[in-house]
Design a protein around this motif. Structure first.
Motif, PDB file in Angstrom:
ATOM      1  N   LYS A  87       7.559   6.150  11.687  1.00 27.69           N
ATOM      2  CA  LYS A  87       6.501   5.209  12.104  1.00 27.69           C
ATOM      3  C   LYS A  87       5.159   5.933  12.216  1.00 27.69           C
ATOM      4  N   ARG A  88       5.202   7.106  12.836  1.00 24.63           N
ATOM      5  CA  ARG A  88       3.962   7.861  13.053  1.00 24.63           C
ATOM      6  C   ARG A  88       3.299   8.196  11.714  1.00 24.63           C
ATOM      7  N   GLU A  89       4.117   8.692  10.789  1.00 26.48           N
ATOM      8  CA  GLU A  89       3.567   9.089   9.483  1.00 26.48           C
ATOM      9  C   GLU A  89       3.017   7.888   8.712  1.00 26.48           C
ATOM     10  N   ILE A  90       3.730   6.758   8.809  1.00 27.15           N
ATOM     11  CA  ILE A  90       3.259   5.548   8.108  1.00 27.15           C
ATOM     12  C   ILE A  90       1.887   5.155   8.654  1.00 27.15           C
ATOM     13  N   CYS A  91       1.798   5.114   9.981  1.00 34.53           N
ATOM     14  CA  CYS A  91       0.542   4.695  10.606  1.00 34.53           C
ATOM     15  C   CYS A  91      -0.594   5.625  10.224  1.00 34.53           C
ATOM     16  N   SER A  92      -0.326   6.927  10.276  1.00 39.65           N
ATOM     17  CA  SER A  92      -1.462   7.821  10.025  1.00 39.65           C
ATOM     18  C   SER A  92      -1.872   7.743   8.553  1.00 39.65           C
ATOM     19  N   MET A  93      -0.922   7.549   7.661  1.00 38.96           N
ATOM     20  CA  MET A  93      -1.268   7.423   6.241  1.00 38.96           C
ATOM     21  C   MET A  93      -2.098   6.159   5.997  1.00 38.96           C
ATOM     22  N   LEU A  94      -1.678   5.052   6.602  1.00 38.83           N
ATOM     23  CA  LEU A  94      -2.384   3.787   6.362  1.00 38.83           C
ATOM     24  C   LEU A  94      -3.768   3.781   7.018  1.00 38.83           C
ATOM     25  N   LYS A  95      -3.828   4.398   8.184  1.00 40.85           N
ATOM     26  CA  LYS A  95      -5.130   4.441   8.869  1.00 40.85           C
ATOM     27  C   LYS A  95      -6.127   5.268   8.045  1.00 40.85           C
ATOM     28  N   ALA A  96      -5.625   6.381   7.509  1.00 42.04           N
ATOM     29  CA  ALA A  96      -6.494   7.233   6.688  1.00 42.04           C
ATOM     30  C   ALA A  96      -6.970   6.450   5.458  1.00 42.04           C
ATOM     31  N   GLY A  97      -6.048   5.655   4.886  1.00 41.06           N
ATOM     32  CA  GLY A  97      -6.389   4.856   3.700  1.00 41.06           C
ATOM     33  C   GLY A  97      -7.463   3.835   4.025  1.00 41.06           C
ATOM     34  N   ARG A  98      -7.282   3.137   5.154  1.00 40.17           N
ATOM     35  CA  ARG A  98      -8.239   2.108   5.563  1.00 40.17           C
ATOM     36  C   ARG A  98      -9.617   2.749   5.833  1.00 40.17           C
ATOM     37  N   ALA A  99      -9.581   3.921   6.467  1.00 40.96           N
ATOM     38  CA  ALA A  99     -10.843   4.611   6.789  1.00 40.96           C
ATOM     39  C   ALA A  99     -11.585   4.968   5.497  1.00 40.96           C
ATOM     40  N   ARG A 100     -10.790   5.394   4.491  1.00 42.32           N
ATOM     41  CA  ARG A 100     -11.416   5.748   3.202  1.00 42.32           C
ATOM     42  C   ARG A 100     -12.072   4.533   2.579  1.00 42.32           C
ATOM     43  N   GLU A 153       0.847  -1.184   0.000  1.00 39.36           N
ATOM     44  CA  GLU A 153       0.000   0.000   0.000  1.00 39.36           C
ATOM     45  C   GLU A 153       0.890   1.244   0.000  1.00 39.36           C
ATOM     46  N   LEU A 154       2.109   1.030   0.464  1.00 43.24           N
ATOM     47  CA  LEU A 154       3.071   2.125   0.543  1.00 43.24           C
ATOM     48  C   LEU A 154       4.460   1.529   0.324  1.00 43.24           C
ATOM     49  N   VAL A 155       5.279   2.229  -0.469  1.00 45.34           N
ATOM     50  CA  VAL A 155       6.648   1.765  -0.687  1.00 45.34           C
ATOM     51  C   VAL A 155       7.608   2.768  -0.059  1.00 45.34           C
ATOM     52  N   LEU A 156       8.558   2.259   0.721  1.00 46.63           N
ATOM     53  CA  LEU A 156       9.588   3.137   1.270  1.00 46.63           C
ATOM     54  C   LEU A 156      10.870   2.911   0.480  1.00 46.63           C
ATOM     55  N   HIS A 157      11.323   3.948  -0.183  1.00 44.80           N
ATOM     56  CA  HIS A 157      12.557   3.847  -0.965  1.00 44.80           C
ATOM     57  C   HIS A 157      13.711   4.293  -0.066  1.00 44.80           C
ATOM     58  N   VAL A 158      14.497   3.320   0.380  1.00 42.32           N
ATOM     59  CA  VAL A 158      15.592   3.611   1.322  1.00 42.32           C
ATOM     60  C   VAL A 158      16.839   4.032   0.540  1.00 42.32           C
TER      61      VAL A 158
END
Ligand code: GTP
Ligand code: MG
Length: 370
Positions: free
Chosen positions: A354-367, A281-286
């Motif tokens: 971590k915080r940003e990942i969680c809030s992004m995914l939670k918003a996605g799930r809520a949508r 759902e999200l890719v982190l490019h390290v």
């Protein structure tokens, strides 16, 4: 310790030092194999020689170097045909020893070989090798090899040795593809089931040795193997990330790293490994910020992600900031919205990520639930 000689054929406009720099990555791969680079050679040519890759003069010079420096393996930094490799090896043989001649793909495959654990990774490597090498006899000389075979195990009189070899090769490749396809299907089921375990998945991608596994361990609390050598991780690993008092964890996956000129047959073979990032759902490019060739490596990864058809959001995570002098003392630096500066090693910046990942995914799930 095996002793290696590296050779790069470059066009006449490229500077000598630049060519030596291009071989650094090759030298890292050799180190990963536990070998030692004894010499580096550069040849300026408009195009590689069709028969021997390098010119006759260079080949003569190599003959001397191989004997004097007791070289076991010659690695050519490019794509070299089986026929060219065979001719070079034959020219370099002397009475006492045989020398191995590899190109860049052979070297990468050897490194992969030493790190492959799962049956899937092994099959992927075998498929890549078969595709890369092609029929072994092919291109080695018509007179010797195109004789008609006939007899047991052939398609009767009329099938030449090369034709027979090609047929066996195609059959083997088809079998491996079938097995891989089965594994991919099973994997897709597992991935879709993972959606119920938690939020995500979030896939870590990046150039090899960027610090993906170190960040993965930091985020999930796991202790997967990390190493300064290249391609430590070949098989995908999945872990759960928790943040604050959140009950549902985030599923995070760590996977194989990318590299410049990763041969297409390898990208093809590792597609099933890379589907993790397609299904994320999200890719982190390290990114390794301490790397001199950082921007070049970013471009390489971006290109592979585009090639793979990744269409989900990709966030940049600039890792290893602890290695940047003065960075720790910067009071505040403003970065782009989806750019994070972290040290997977010390943990700096990991909380915010971590915080940003969680809030992004939670918003996605809520949508999705609306
Ligand atoms: N100083 C410093 N070193 C780091 C950091 N993160 C990773 N490293 C080091 O970088 C090297 C590569 O780390 P890995 O986590 O194995 O990198 P990777 O991207 O998983 O590499 P591959 O699996 O081989 O593609 C190791 O020696 C790590 O200790 C960091 O934040 N700071
Ligand atoms: Mg790794």
């Amino acid at each position: 310790m095996r002793r290696y000689l590296l050779l790069e054929v470059i066009n006449p406009h490229t500077h000598y030092d630049e060519a030596l720099g291009q071989m650094d990555e090759l030298a890292d791969l050799v180190k990963t194999l536990g070998g030692v680079v004894v010499a580096r050679e550069v040849q300026h040519r408009v195009k590689p020689h069709p028969a021997t890759y390098m010119g006759a003069g260079k080949l003569e010079a190599l003959k001397l170097a191989v004997g004097q420096k007791r070289i076991d393996t010659l690695v050519l930094n490019g794509r070299v045909s089986s026929g060219q490799k065979y001719r070079i090896a034959r020219a370099l043989w002397n009475d006492k020893r045989r020398i191995a001649v590899w190109d860049r793909v052979d070297l990468i495959l050897k490194v992969f070989d030493t790190h492959a654990v799962s049956a899937e990774a092994k099959l992927q490597i075998e498929l890549a090798r078969l595709t890369h090498e092609g029929p072994k006899l092919y291109g080695l000389g018509k007179d010797l090899l195109s004789r008609q075979a006939g007899g047991i195990g052939t398609r009767g009189i009329g099938e030449t040795n090369i034709e027979r070899e090609k047929r066996i090769l195609q059959d083997r490749k088809a079998l491996i593809r079938r097995k891989l396809k089965k594994l991919t299907r099973r994997k897709e089921q597992v991935i879709s089931r993972r959606r119920h375990i938690g939020l995500g998945p979030v896939a870590l991608v990046g150039y090899t040795s960027a610090g993906k596994t170190t960040l993965f361990n930091r985020l999930t609390g796991k202790q997967k193997k990390t190493d300064l050598h290249l391609f430590t991780t070949l098989d995908t690993v999945v872990g759960k990330m928790k943040y604050g008092d959140q009950r549902v964890p985030v599923v995070v996956s760590d996977t194989i790293g990318f590299m410049q000129d990763l041969p297409p047959q390898l990208v093809e073979a590792f597609k099933s490994t890379l589907i993790e990032s397609l299904h994320a759902e999200l890719v982190l490019h390290v990114v390794d910020v301490a790397d001199e060739r950082m921007s070049h490596k970013i471009a390489v990864v971006d290109e592979i992600l585009t090639e793979l058809g990744v269409s989900v959001p990709v966030w940049r995570v600039y890792n290893k900031v602890d290695l940047l002098e003065g960075f720790l003392h910067e009071p505040e630096i403003v970065f782009g919205k989806h750019e994070f500066w972290v040290s997977a090693k010390t943990g700096r910046g990991a909380g915010k990520l971590k915080r940003e990942i969680c809030s992004m995914l939670k918003a996605g799930r809520a949508r999705m639930q609306v």
